[in-house]
Each structure stands twice: as C-alpha cells, then as structure tokens.
Design a protein around this motif. Sequence first.
Motif, short mmCIF file in Angstrom:
data_model
loop_
_atom_site.label_atom_id
_atom_site.label_comp_id
_atom_site.label_asym_id
_atom_site.label_seq_id
_atom_site.Cartn_x
_atom_site.Cartn_y
_atom_site.Cartn_z
N VAL A 103 0.84 -1.20 0.00
CA VAL A 103 0.00 0.00 0.00
C VAL A 103 0.87 1.25 0.00
N LEU A 104 1.90 1.26 0.84
CA LEU A 104 2.79 2.42 0.92
C LEU A 104 3.57 2.61 -0.38
N LYS A 105 3.97 1.52 -0.99
CA LYS A 105 4.71 1.61 -2.25
C LYS A 105 3.85 2.29 -3.31
N GLU A 106 2.57 1.95 -3.34
CA GLU A 106 1.66 2.57 -4.30
C GLU A 106 1.39 4.02 -3.96
N LEU A 107 1.15 4.30 -2.68
CA LEU A 107 0.88 5.67 -2.25
C LEU A 107 2.06 6.60 -2.52
N GLU A 108 3.26 6.07 -2.39
CA GLU A 108 4.47 6.87 -2.57
C GLU A 108 4.97 6.85 -4.01
N ASN A 109 4.20 6.22 -4.91
CA ASN A 109 4.54 6.18 -6.34
C ASN A 109 5.95 5.65 -6.60
N ILE A 170 -5.62 3.18 8.95
CA ILE A 170 -6.82 2.84 8.19
C ILE A 170 -6.51 3.09 6.72
N VAL A 171 -6.57 2.06 5.91
CA VAL A 171 -6.28 2.22 4.47
C VAL A 171 -7.45 2.95 3.83
N LEU A 172 -7.15 4.04 3.14
CA LEU A 172 -8.20 4.92 2.63
C LEU A 172 -8.57 4.67 1.17
N SER A 173 -7.76 3.90 0.45
CA SER A 173 -8.06 3.66 -0.96
C SER A 173 -7.39 2.37 -1.43
N GLY A 174 -7.74 1.95 -2.63
CA GLY A 174 -7.11 0.76 -3.22
C GLY A 174 -7.77 -0.53 -2.81
N ASP A 175 -7.08 -1.65 -3.14
CA ASP A 175 -7.64 -2.98 -2.91
C ASP A 175 -7.86 -3.28 -1.43
N GLN A 176 -7.07 -2.66 -0.56
CA GLN A 176 -7.19 -2.93 0.87
C GLN A 176 -7.95 -1.82 1.60
N LYS A 177 -8.73 -1.05 0.87
CA LYS A 177 -9.46 0.06 1.48
C LYS A 177 -10.28 -0.44 2.68
N GLY A 178 -10.18 0.32 3.77
CA GLY A 178 -10.90 -0.03 4.99
C GLY A 178 -10.12 -0.93 5.93
N LYS A 179 -8.99 -1.48 5.48
CA LYS A 179 -8.17 -2.35 6.32
C LYS A 179 -7.66 -1.57 7.53
#
Length: 337
Positions: A103-109, A170-179
Amino acid sequence: MKHSLLLLTVLFIFITTTSAQDLAGKANAFINMLEAAQRTKALYPFDTTERYRFHYVPQDDRKGISFNELTPAQREAAIALLKTCLTDETVKKVREIMLLDNVLKELENRKPEDHFRDPLKYFVTIFGVPAAGNIWGWRLEGHHVSFHFSASNNKLVAATPTFMGDNPAIVLSGDQKGKEVLKEETDKGFALVQNLSQEELKKAIIDTIVPADIVTANNRQAMIKNPAGIRYSELSAASKQRMLQLLNLYVHRYTTLFADAMLKEIQTAGLDNLWFTWVGYTDHAFGKPCYYRIQGPTIIIEYDNTQNNANHIHTVVRDLKTDFGGDPLLEHYRQSH
C-alpha cells in the motif's frame, strides 16, 4: 456426547500446548531447509550484541535472512516457528502489516524495482543452537514488526521487545481500502478513556502534546522513570474492567502458556501498581493524535498514533524483567557454556 466433547477439548488443549512449546523442533525444521549460504546469514551465537538490536523502521542492513531470500516452503517454515510463540490472530496481524508495504509503495509512487517498501523485507535470525536442553533465541524483524524470543528447556521464557505498527492505520483507498490491522488496540484504548468519569479523566490525561513516537523508542533498556496518569486502584469497577481488557489484548498476543505466565507476574507485582496514561485527543479522528500507556513494575505497553495526520500507529510491549531474554538468562548461558 459430553464425554466425546470433553475428550476433544482435552485433545485440543494437549495438541495446542505441545505444538506451542515445540520451539526447538520448529526452529530446526526451518534451519534444516536452509542451504549452507543461507545458514551463514541466519545463524548467530546466543552471546552476541546483535541479539539486542531492535529497529522497526525500513532498513537495508538488518542481520539474518530475509523472506526475499527464502523459498515459499522456507517462508512457511518460518511462519510455523512464529506460531509456536504467537497466537494465530497475532500471526495474521503480522502478515497483514507486512502487506501494508504494498500500500505504501503505491501511495508513494515508487517504481517496481524500488524495494524500500517490500512485504518480503523481513528477516529471521536465530541465536544459539535450538535444542530441548539449550538456551537459544530468535528474532523476526522488519518494517513495523519486531519480535524477540528467548527459549530455555524448549520453553518460551521471553518474548519482548514486541513491536507492531501499521501505516496507514486505516487504508483509505485501493484494494485494501478499509483495512485496519490494529483496530482492537485502537478501539479498546478509546473505550477505556471515553468512559472515564471526569475525575478519572483529569488524572489520566497528563498532556495535550502527543509524543512523536513511543517513549521507550528502541532503547536497550525500557524505562519511564516517573509513572503518571491514573492508578488502577483509583478507577471505578467498570474502568478497571476495561483497563484489564486492554492489558489482556496486548499480553495475549503470545501463546496461552506464555501469556498466562506474564499475567501472573503482573498480578504478583500488584494490579494496583499499574498506571494508565493518556495524551492528546480523546475522540478518534484523522488529524487528532493520541497516545496511551499502561505501566507497572514489570511491564510497559505503549500506543502512539501521531504521524501521517494521526493515521500511523506504533505499539510496543516491553517486559522490564525479561526484555531480550533478561540478564539472568544470559548469565546462565555463559555459565553453561
């Protein structure tokens, strides 16, 4: 029917107890799957300063062998070893925390070849020779995960420092949103503080400025010299119950036998000697940082949610008697060797 149910219950307890204490067997099953070069990376003597290394931020110079260097079967053997020390629920949280690096890898591009965020950059290190009669230990460590275990006579005798964190909390977006991996730690903390009386709250809240991280950090010796907040003895019966629920949540990250022993130590030292401390906001929302702590003669538990607009949690358990195995265990090891 009752006889069969009782038999199944006893069998379940026996199997759980046996597997939970088969530390050396699971460790050797993992070691025996390693190639010679892998063993060189993974195995260290017990009497080494490396055993006291404790870091929970992303690093490239960790000692041990990473999950990246293991085959899928070897990784599962490492997880099987972890299950001898932690509950299945805790192991599930550990795996979910590891996946948050995606998730962080995607958020940080970050680019695919960039491995600063990597769900397999978690390292296994074994200290000493795992055997039923030996003193030995092992560590699992990476970003937001750090477990330090020590064993003697094929029994887990120490399991701290224990660090678990999650970002995003709390994951706010993507495949794990809401995790929300550490939801229980958050919810039970707020359940306690939000149900304190005004008088209790005045004692429990010691400041409005939240520390930037856990106060004990990654220090070799965890100590907060002056306990503050509200004593267990000053709480109402309902508040005492909620505080014990919060305490139990952290202690029962470990397998039942070890958790029970830790709770006995806490009770022997006196529940009335426990302190509950809160800093910051008492309403849970983005942008409102908070911190809480349970501290007693034998234990410090910390929770900090400050970073990334208060959506980044750090938690730690430190046993003040047996962190890193404790000095008596090391001394016993030296005398025995």
